[in-house]
Design a protein around this motif. Sequence first.
Motif, short mmCIF file in Angstrom:
data_model
loop_
_atom_site.label_atom_id
_atom_site.label_comp_id
_atom_site.label_asym_id
_atom_site.label_seq_id
_atom_site.Cartn_x
_atom_site.Cartn_y
_atom_site.Cartn_z
N GLN A 251 36.64 21.90 76.32
CA GLN A 251 35.89 21.06 75.40
C GLN A 251 36.29 21.28 73.94
OE1 GLN A 251 31.73 21.75 76.52
NE2 GLN A 251 31.74 19.76 77.55
N THR A 252 36.75 22.48 73.59
CA THR A 252 37.00 22.77 72.18
C THR A 252 38.39 23.33 71.89
OG1 THR A 252 36.26 25.07 72.30
CG2 THR A 252 34.55 23.41 71.93
N GLY A 253 39.15 23.64 72.93
CA GLY A 253 40.50 24.17 72.71
C GLY A 253 40.52 25.65 72.38
N ARG A 254 39.40 26.31 72.51
CA ARG A 254 39.40 27.74 72.16
C ARG A 254 38.31 28.48 72.93
NH1 ARG A 254 37.60 25.58 66.28
NH2 ARG A 254 38.72 23.82 67.11
N GLY A 261 47.71 25.42 72.35
CA GLY A 261 48.88 25.00 71.61
C GLY A 261 49.73 24.11 72.50
N GLY A 262 50.79 23.57 71.93
CA GLY A 262 51.74 22.78 72.73
C GLY A 262 51.11 21.55 73.35
N GLU A 263 51.64 21.16 74.50
CA GLU A 263 51.26 19.88 75.12
C GLU A 263 49.79 19.83 75.53
OE1 GLU A 263 53.52 17.74 75.14
OE2 GLU A 263 55.43 18.82 75.16
N MET A 264 49.16 20.95 75.73
CA MET A 264 47.77 20.96 76.17
C MET A 264 46.85 20.46 75.06
SD MET A 264 45.94 21.56 78.85
CE MET A 264 44.16 21.46 79.03
N THR A 265 47.32 20.55 73.81
CA THR A 265 46.50 20.11 72.67
C THR A 265 46.08 18.65 72.84
OG1 THR A 265 47.78 21.61 71.31
CG2 THR A 265 46.40 20.02 70.15
N ALA A 266 47.02 17.80 73.22
CA ALA A 266 46.71 16.37 73.37
C ALA A 266 45.78 16.14 74.55
CB ALA A 266 48.00 15.57 73.54
N VAL A 267 45.93 16.94 75.61
CA VAL A 267 45.06 16.78 76.78
C VAL A 267 43.61 17.02 76.36
CG1 VAL A 267 44.52 17.64 79.09
CG2 VAL A 267 46.91 17.52 78.34
N ILE A 268 43.40 18.09 75.56
CA ILE A 268 42.04 18.40 75.13
C ILE A 268 41.54 17.36 74.13
CG2 ILE A 268 40.67 20.08 73.81
CD1 ILE A 268 42.25 22.25 75.33
N GLY A 370 53.91 26.60 63.41
CA GLY A 370 52.46 26.65 63.28
C GLY A 370 51.83 25.81 64.36
N SER A 371 50.52 25.66 64.32
CA SER A 371 49.84 24.92 65.35
C SER A 371 48.46 24.59 64.81
CB SER A 371 49.73 25.81 66.59
OG SER A 371 48.93 25.21 67.58
N ARG A 372 47.92 23.48 65.28
CA ARG A 372 46.59 23.12 64.79
C ARG A 372 45.71 22.85 65.99
NH1 ARG A 372 45.29 19.73 59.63
NH2 ARG A 372 46.92 21.19 59.04
N LEU A 373 44.52 23.43 65.97
CA LEU A 373 43.60 23.17 67.07
C LEU A 373 43.12 21.73 66.97
CD1 LEU A 373 41.57 26.46 67.06
CD2 LEU A 373 42.85 25.54 68.97
N PRO A 374 42.88 21.11 68.11
CA PRO A 374 42.39 19.73 68.06
C PRO A 374 40.99 19.69 67.48
CG PRO A 374 42.26 20.59 70.29
CD PRO A 374 42.95 21.64 69.47
N PRO A 430 64.56 14.66 66.82
CA PRO A 430 63.77 13.51 66.40
C PRO A 430 62.39 13.47 67.04
CG PRO A 430 65.56 12.84 67.85
CD PRO A 430 65.79 14.26 67.49
N ASP A 431 61.64 12.46 66.72
CA ASP A 431 60.23 12.40 67.05
C ASP A 431 59.98 12.10 68.53
OD1 ASP A 431 57.61 12.50 66.65
OD2 ASP A 431 57.44 10.58 65.63
N VAL A 432 60.34 13.04 69.35
CA VAL A 432 60.21 12.84 70.77
C VAL A 432 59.57 14.09 71.34
CG1 VAL A 432 61.54 12.79 72.91
CG2 VAL A 432 62.19 11.32 71.01
N THR A 433 58.67 13.96 72.26
CA THR A 433 58.05 15.15 72.83
C THR A 433 58.44 15.25 74.29
OG1 THR A 433 56.06 14.09 73.64
CG2 THR A 433 56.06 14.82 71.36
N SER A 434 58.24 16.41 74.84
CA SER A 434 58.53 16.58 76.25
C SER A 434 57.46 15.88 77.05
CB SER A 434 58.55 18.06 76.59
OG SER A 434 57.38 18.65 76.10
N LYS A 435 56.30 15.80 76.51
CA LYS A 435 55.16 15.12 77.10
C LYS A 435 54.28 14.76 75.91
CE LYS A 435 55.19 14.82 81.66
NZ LYS A 435 54.64 15.66 82.66
N PRO A 436 53.17 14.08 76.16
CA PRO A 436 52.39 13.56 75.04
C PRO A 436 51.98 14.65 74.06
CG PRO A 436 51.07 13.76 76.98
CD PRO A 436 52.47 13.91 77.42
#
Length: 451
Positions: A251-254, A261-268, A370-374, A430-436
């Motif tokens: 629910q909160t990413g933490r 971090g990484g691809e899971m950020t968008a899932v959350i 770096g990384s930003r929590l959702p 470039p602006d491409v991700t391995s997943k969303p």
Amino acid sequence: MKKITAPLFFALASSVLSYAAFADTGNNSALIKQGEYVARTGDCMACHTVGNAKPYSGGLGIKSPFGIIYSTNISPDPKFGIGNYTEQQFADAVRKGVRKDGSYLYPAMPYPSYAKMTDQDIHALYVYFMHGVQPAAEQPKQTDLSFPFNQRWGIMFWDKLFTRDGAFTPTANRSDEINRGAYLVQAAGHCGSCHTPRAISMQEKAYDDGSDQFLAGTELNGWNVPSLRAGGDGSKGIDGWSVQEIVDYLQTGRNQHAAVGGEMTAVIQHSTSHMTDADVKAIAEYLKTLPQKYSANESKSFSEDARTKTENQLTQATDLTAGQRVYLDNCAACHFVTGKGASGVFPPLAGNALASAENPTGLVSIILNGSRLPTTPKAPTQLAMPDFGWRLTDAQVADLATFIRSGWGNSQAAVSASEVKKIRAQLRAPDVTSKPMDLDGVKHYSAQKPQ
Ligand code: HEC
Ligand code: HEC
Ligand code: HEC
């Protein structure tokens, strides 16, 4: 040609019939809302929307072993989107990976999991996409793979071999809650598309919990994707998390063990943080029913004595290694000498899944970028880890990563400056991700090398 046997024929015919029983109920606001919720559980947004572009206008590049595959426009625009899709055509695209024109979709679209979605959910989803989403008259970037991967018919054989039709069936001796969790995880949530290891031919090794490979953890372009098998003796990763801690993370990413971090950020951000409390709890309860797998060298590797030893070294600050010095100068203010972080604010590095993963790509990427929590409804604060790519040289990052991977009881191999150099170069792509991945305007590809 193989003849279709009678029972199979009737099975096919009846599944089509049961489907046609739904009439398009048009502007039914309750159904639109329900469909919007199903879209959240399936995380359609994460792949079909780029940054601040119009919702569902497509164009996100997804890295695959064959090249970059761009998501399509699935808004109801009749020309650029799916406005002309009938419900049956929509159901076939989402569950079977077959387009309106009969061509085959690349499995970058997770239809092997969506295959299990119920008719009811697909129906609500269709009504939502047709009546609850604004048409976006925009042509997204087109997928342009080289031969032979541009031959979409080839995917048909892959589908025949590796995907299965048929909606999710609840297991009789499980509670409704566990069955609901299993449905969300296996079908719409497509958690296995990242968390289940893949075979040589790229299919997931299991699509349900009949196999202990299901959700057993793997890597995504070098980034560690932890196991989600949360039932065990508490000594390895998520099996040491309580149901509530899993809920907090989704629910909160933490929580007190990790920060996403990484691809899971968008899932959350786009999916799990919008699920109801009951659904997130159902997922957590279900994950707790999956026994963890242990291998001799990975379980129980974490030792409190070793953690204290590193803490004392850093506190005394004599005879420090190069990596320990970089840590004290740049990281200790937030992650502390204890390596334990601060629960819900700064994640621990001792025993942390990313910090102690065999492959250092994720750790090095976070240090550089770096990384930003959702920001989520339950945790709206913006907590960020600064990027150090502009400040630290490849050699400094290598020393630092080497220390973190072996400090406080973590026990992974050293990282070399040339490995860091390689990861830095990939991050600048470039602006491409391995997943969303949608990090709300975070400078995600800013890993410039210091002069
Ligand atoms: C992991 C990324 C991902 C997720 C999540 C995802 N899609 Fe897709 N989708 C894609 C990609 C990539 C394509 C295009 C594949 C291709 O070109 O072969 C696609 C294609 C489609 C198409 C075919 C459209 C056309 O052009 O004919 C439909 C319909 C669709 N997606 C609907 C959905 C829905 C509904 C959801 C949520 C339940 C969803 N997608 C979630 C990646 C994704
Ligand atoms: C697009 C890929 C992707 C999908 C889909 C995905 N995950 Fe993840 N997940 C990851 C990655 C990568 C990590 C590691 C995050 C990190 O390093 O901070 C992760 C981490 C986690 C963790 C933390 C585990 C730990 O030990 O730290 C949990 C819990 C989790 N995911 C649950 C889920 C659930 C439940 C679903 C389905 C609803 C899901 N994930 C779908 C990529 C994904
Ligand atoms: C200003 C405070 C701050 C500083 C300084 C800082 N971090 Fe972080 N760090 C955070 C926060 C907040 C997060 C959680 C952000 C996220 O996961 O998106 C985080 C996340 C991480 C993670 C990911 C943990 C996980 O569970 O996935 C690692 C690894 C990490 N930091 C290492 C470092 C290292 C190494 C340094 C020094 C170069 C450093 N941090 C400096 C605040 C900080």
